[in-house]
Structure formats: structure tokens, C-alpha cells
Design an enzyme around this catalytic site. Structure first.
Site, PDB file in Angstrom:
ATOM      1  N   ARG A  98       6.058   1.017   7.647  1.00 22.88           N
ATOM      2  CA  ARG A  98       6.411   0.292   6.410  1.00 22.88           C
ATOM      3  C   ARG A  98       5.441  -0.844   6.140  1.00 22.88           C
ATOM      4  O   ARG A  98       5.125  -1.134   4.988  1.00 22.88           O
ATOM      5  CB  ARG A  98       7.844  -0.239   6.473  1.00 22.88           C
ATOM      6  CG  ARG A  98       8.880   0.853   6.432  1.00 22.88           C
ATOM      7  CD  ARG A  98       8.836   1.616   5.115  1.00 22.88           C
ATOM      8  NE  ARG A  98       9.795   2.692   5.146  1.00 22.88           N
ATOM      9  CZ  ARG A  98       9.540   3.946   4.790  1.00 22.88           C
ATOM     10  NH1 ARG A  98       8.363   4.281   4.352  1.00 22.88           N
ATOM     11  NH2 ARG A  98      10.479   4.860   4.854  1.00 22.88           N
ATOM     12  N   GLU A 101       2.552   0.750   4.689  1.00 25.51           N
ATOM     13  CA  GLU A 101       2.903   1.118   3.318  1.00 25.51           C
ATOM     14  C   GLU A 101       2.773  -0.095   2.394  1.00 25.51           C
ATOM     15  O   GLU A 101       2.241   0.017   1.281  1.00 25.51           O
ATOM     16  CB  GLU A 101       4.327   1.663   3.277  1.00 25.51           C
ATOM     17  CG  GLU A 101       4.762   2.121   1.899  1.00 25.51           C
ATOM     18  CD  GLU A 101       6.189   2.645   1.894  1.00 25.51           C
ATOM     19  OE1 GLU A 101       6.443   3.573   1.114  1.00 25.51           O
ATOM     20  OE2 GLU A 101       7.038   2.124   2.654  1.00 25.51           O
ATOM     21  N   SER A 124      -8.192 -15.662   6.770  1.00 19.07           N
ATOM     22  CA  SER A 124      -8.488 -15.565   8.192  1.00 19.07           C
ATOM     23  C   SER A 124      -7.295 -15.016   8.963  1.00 19.07           C
ATOM     24  O   SER A 124      -6.155 -15.362   8.684  1.00 19.07           O
ATOM     25  CB  SER A 124      -8.850 -16.944   8.736  1.00 19.07           C
ATOM     26  OG  SER A 124      -9.005 -16.893  10.140  1.00 19.07           O
TER      27      SER A 124
END
Length: 157
Positions: A98, A101, A124
Site C-alpha cells: 500500500r 501504491e 532528504s
């Protein structure tokens, strides 16, 4: 639990140290939050270092080893600089998938908004903090991930 190694054993790898840490964590019934509190660091950083993705300062490695009653051979593995490599294939673990995703769907959006607000550069992951919080909600508890990284502009030369 006997996790001692003899002096003739080869140095522990980060993966070996992680396996010992995970076993000790389970044996002691500790959470990452409790471990982090015990060594005076954040839960996200502590977990990442324990899983081999960051190096620990010597005093934090020693504190972790003492807290979990691990062999001293774990200290050099925790202090060693990591090679940050992960499987390049999309993971199948649902929690990790996820996150991939989210980056797949919103990665370009985040890049556009960061560059619109800051200019051409990146956030960063070295000068960086992250917190994971649980937000109670009557419709179902929510996961709140806060990432805070220094903006690093690209240089022209």
C-alpha cells in the site's frame, strides 16, 4: 533464551543481528516503542536500525543489546554502515504494498507540489524524521505517517 556466539564465529551480518533482535523482542514481549524509549531514540529510527537499514551510534547499539539481553557480537553489526538495498520488485506484503501504491499514485503529485513550493530538488531521507501515529476515528482508526525531511536543491555547475 541462549543467543550467545563463541569467539570463533564469523562476525554477525546485519541480517543475523536483525534475526536475534526480532527473537529477543518477541521473547521479552516488547514493542518497538518500548525498545526505542529504552534506548532514548524514536520508534521509527530504532526499528529501521534494528532491521539493518541504518547504523547505530555505539552507545545506542550497546543500550539495545543490554536492553534485549543480546550477545555483544550484535553491537558491531548494529554500528556497521548499511548497504541500503531492498527488493526492486513490488512487494506482496499488504502494508508495504500500500505504501508503494501511494507513491505510485501520488509520487508525481508530491514531486510537483514539492518543486512548486521549494524549487527543483528533493526531500532528504538523511536529514529526516518520521512518526507513525494512531488516530482514533469512529469510522475506523486511522494511520497517520508524518515525514519531515530537509529540502535539498539540485545544483548547477
Amino acid at each position: 533464551m541462549n543467543m550467545t556466539k563463541t569467539s570463533t564465529d564469523a562476525p554477525l551480518s546485519k541480517a543475523d543481528a536483525t534475526a536475534l533482535i526480532l527473537a529477543a523482542k518477541a521473547a521479552h514481549g516488547l514493542t518497538w516503542e518500548a525498545i526505542a524509549e529504552g534506548i532514548g531514540m524514536s520508534p521509527v529510527w530504532t526499528t529501521s536500525a534494528a532491521l539493518g537499514m541504518n547504523s547505530m551510534p555505539l552507545e545506542k547499539a550497546q543500550a539495545l543489546v543490554a536492553l534485549l539481553d543480546l550477545p555483544a557480537a550484535v553491537v558491531p553489526a548494529l554500528v556497521a554502515f548499511p548497504t541500503k538495498v531492498w527488493d526492486q520488485a513490488v512487494p506482496t506484503d499488504p502494508a508495504i504494498y500500500r505504501l508503494y501504491e501511494i507513491v505510485g499514485v501520488y509520487g508525481e503529485t508530491l514531486k510537483e507540489i514539492i518543486q512548486e513550493k521549494f524549487g527543483d530538488g528533493i526531500m532528504s531521507a538523511i536529514d529526516f524524521t518520521m512518526h507513525v501515529d494512531k488516530v482514533e476515528d469512529p469510522k475506523g482508526d486511522r494511520v497517520k505517517i508524518t515525514m519531515n525531511g530537509k529540502f535539498l536543491p539540485y545544483k548547477a555547475w
